[in-house]
Write a protein that holds these residues in place. Structure first.
Motif, PDB file in Angstrom:
ATOM      1  N   GLU A 192       0.842  -1.200   0.000  1.00  0.00           N
ATOM      2  CA  GLU A 192       0.000   0.000   0.000  1.00  0.00           C
ATOM      3  C   GLU A 192       0.875   1.246   0.000  1.00  0.00           C
ATOM      4  O   GLU A 192       2.105   1.151   0.056  1.00  0.00           O
ATOM      5  CB  GLU A 192      -0.914   0.000   1.229  1.00  0.00           C
ATOM      6  CG  GLU A 192      -0.178  -0.031   2.552  1.00  0.00           C
ATOM      7  CD  GLU A 192      -1.086  -0.051   3.781  1.00  0.00           C
ATOM      8  OE1 GLU A 192      -2.291   0.230   3.666  1.00  0.00           O
ATOM      9  OE2 GLU A 192      -0.571  -0.346   4.873  1.00  0.00           O
ATOM     10  N   LEU A 215      -3.855  -1.956   5.300  1.00  0.00           N
ATOM     11  CA  LEU A 215      -5.023  -1.642   6.122  1.00  0.00           C
ATOM     12  C   LEU A 215      -6.305  -1.962   5.344  1.00  0.00           C
ATOM     13  O   LEU A 215      -6.347  -1.790   4.118  1.00  0.00           O
ATOM     14  CB  LEU A 215      -4.998  -0.146   6.499  1.00  0.00           C
ATOM     15  CG  LEU A 215      -6.070   0.278   7.501  1.00  0.00           C
ATOM     16  CD1 LEU A 215      -5.771  -0.266   8.890  1.00  0.00           C
ATOM     17  CD2 LEU A 215      -6.170   1.809   7.572  1.00  0.00           C
ATOM     18  N   ILE A 218     -11.537   1.810   4.269  1.00  0.00           N
ATOM     19  CA  ILE A 218     -12.981   2.008   4.081  1.00  0.00           C
ATOM     20  C   ILE A 218     -13.246   2.634   2.714  1.00  0.00           C
ATOM     21  O   ILE A 218     -14.239   2.314   2.055  1.00  0.00           O
ATOM     22  CB  ILE A 218     -13.525   2.823   5.275  1.00  0.00           C
ATOM     23  CG1 ILE A 218     -13.452   1.924   6.526  1.00  0.00           C
ATOM     24  CG2 ILE A 218     -14.950   3.322   5.022  1.00  0.00           C
ATOM     25  CD1 ILE A 218     -13.616   2.629   7.843  1.00  0.00           C
TER      26      ILE A 218
HETATM   27  N1  PMP Z   1      -3.582   2.338   4.434  1.00  0.00           N
HETATM   28  C1  PMP Z   1      -3.060   3.128   5.393  1.00  0.00           C
HETATM   29  C2  PMP Z   1      -1.717   2.795   5.941  1.00  0.00           C
HETATM   30  C3  PMP Z   1      -3.771   4.233   5.859  1.00  0.00           C
HETATM   31  O1  PMP Z   1      -3.255   5.027   6.797  1.00  0.00           O
HETATM   32  C4  PMP Z   1      -5.027   4.518   5.305  1.00  0.00           C
HETATM   33  C5  PMP Z   1      -5.793   5.711   5.793  1.00  0.00           C
HETATM   34  N2  PMP Z   1      -6.575   5.401   6.917  1.00  0.00           N
HETATM   35  C6  PMP Z   1      -5.535   3.674   4.310  1.00  0.00           C
HETATM   36  C7  PMP Z   1      -4.779   2.586   3.898  1.00  0.00           C
HETATM   37  C8  PMP Z   1      -6.878   3.913   3.702  1.00  0.00           C
HETATM   38  O2  PMP Z   1      -7.897   3.660   4.628  1.00  0.00           O
HETATM   39  P1  PMP Z   1      -9.266   4.453   4.599  1.00  0.00           P
HETATM   40  O3  PMP Z   1      -9.776   4.377   3.206  1.00  0.00           O
HETATM   41  O4  PMP Z   1     -10.130   3.742   5.569  1.00  0.00           O
HETATM   42  O5  PMP Z   1      -8.958   5.844   5.001  1.00  0.00           O
END
Ligand code: PMP
Length: 304
Positions: A192, A215, A218
């Motif tokens: 990521e 992660l 969402i």
């Molecule tokens: N990966 C990481 C490491 C993050 O910090 C985030 C941001 N929360 C995401 C992915 C994307 O998650 P989300 O779409 O829930 O914000």
């Protein structure tokens, strides 16, 4: 950021922004065990609305559960707190940051009998990777820092300590002029961005790494759903960095980054080297939802 007007929700009360302080012996400050969330409120057609509030709060509780931190409030109370900080700070849109951390009763790694505190702040925040990035795409570089192994810092938790790895990665590439870093997992596969999930488009299909080392975003889940609804197949699988080099399109997703096209990885342009048509279509669907212009997924918006 500490010296400004406004209020922060702190352990059940709205306190003046400048008074939302904690002791220097706060356990989390020393050892990094704490969990947090990041949400956006959008200026939707019927007023400010928080995107997928209940899902974010659920993830916060899951993260705390993973670390055996007992949050002394229920989910409904924290949902109300998040609405309150947007409302009371008179924000029409912005970023919301709930954080759960240990108190200062004791040092040491037993982390037993510590109080658990919760703070929720909110402030105005524009496009994280720039308005130009949203339209024209960003330049990304693979960092030399590896994403956490599943048994190092618990990849399902959005935890404070995870983000030293993200900062190392981001700083390494930012100092060379790139907008964002791509992190690989311990086996060398794409994980990521420093704060985003990644997708590629190849021959009309959408691919994203499975959830092993990233992660459970969402925004990622929302984009997968929007894509499937317009008949785009979504495949979760291990991806290599050279699959990204040869993709037709690529983009990052995240609360802060929203849907940001990647125009270049490691000095190889991706596809046409600009925002691709499927990325643009998904951006339109996404922004129509979050801004309340579309009636689809009205349940994703929580008016404050
Ligand atoms: N990966 C990481 C490491 C993050 O910090 C985030 C941001 N929360 C995401 C992915 C994307 O998650 P989300 O779409 O829930 O914000």
């Amino acid at each position: 950021m500490a010296d400004r007007d406004g209020v922060i929700w702190y352990d059940g009360e709205l306190v003046p922004w400048r008074n939302a302080t904690t002791h220097v012996l706060t356990h989390t400050l020393h050892y990094g065990m704490g969990v947090f969330e990041g949400l956006r409120a959008y200026e939707a057609a019927k007023g400010p609305a928080i995107f997928r509030l209940t899902e974010h709060t659920q993830r916060l509780f899951n993260s705390a559960h993973i670390f055996k931190m007992r949050i002394p409030f229920d989910q409904a109370t924290l949902n109300d707190a998040q609405r309150a900080v947007v409302r009371e700070n008179k924000l029409t849109s912005g970023y919301i940051r709930p954080i759960v951390f240990y108190g200062s009763e004791a040092m040491g790694l037993s982390a037993r009998n510590l109080s658990v505190h919760v703070a929720v702040a909110a402030w105005p925040w524009g496009a994280y990777l720039g308005a130009d990035g949203l339209e024209n795409g960003i330049r990304v570089k693979t960092t030399s820092f590896t994403r956490h192994h599943v048994n190092i810092n618990m990849c399902r938790a959005k935890s404070v300590a995870t983000y030293t790895n993200s900062i190392l990665a981001h700083q390494e590439v930012a100092q060379d002029g790139y907008h964002e870093a791509l992190l690989l997992d311990v086996d060398g596969y794409v994980a990521e961005g420093s704060g985003e999930n990644i997708f590629i488009v190849k021959q009309g299909k959408l691919y994203t790494p499975d959830l092993t080392a990233c992660l459970e975003g969402i925004t990622r889940a929302s984009v997968m759903q929007l894509a499937q609804e317009i008949g785009i197949e979504v495949i979760e699988k291990r991806l290599t960095r050279d699959e990204v080099y040869c993709a037709d399109e690529a983009f990052f997703t995240g609360t802060a980054a929203e849907i940001t096209p990647i125009r270049e990885l490691d000095c190889r342009s991706i596809g046409s080297g600009t925002r691709g048509p499927i990325t643009e279509r998904l951006q339109t669907l996404f922004f129509d939802c979050v801004n309340g212009r579309s009636n689809d997924h009205a349940d994703w918006l929580h008016y404050v």
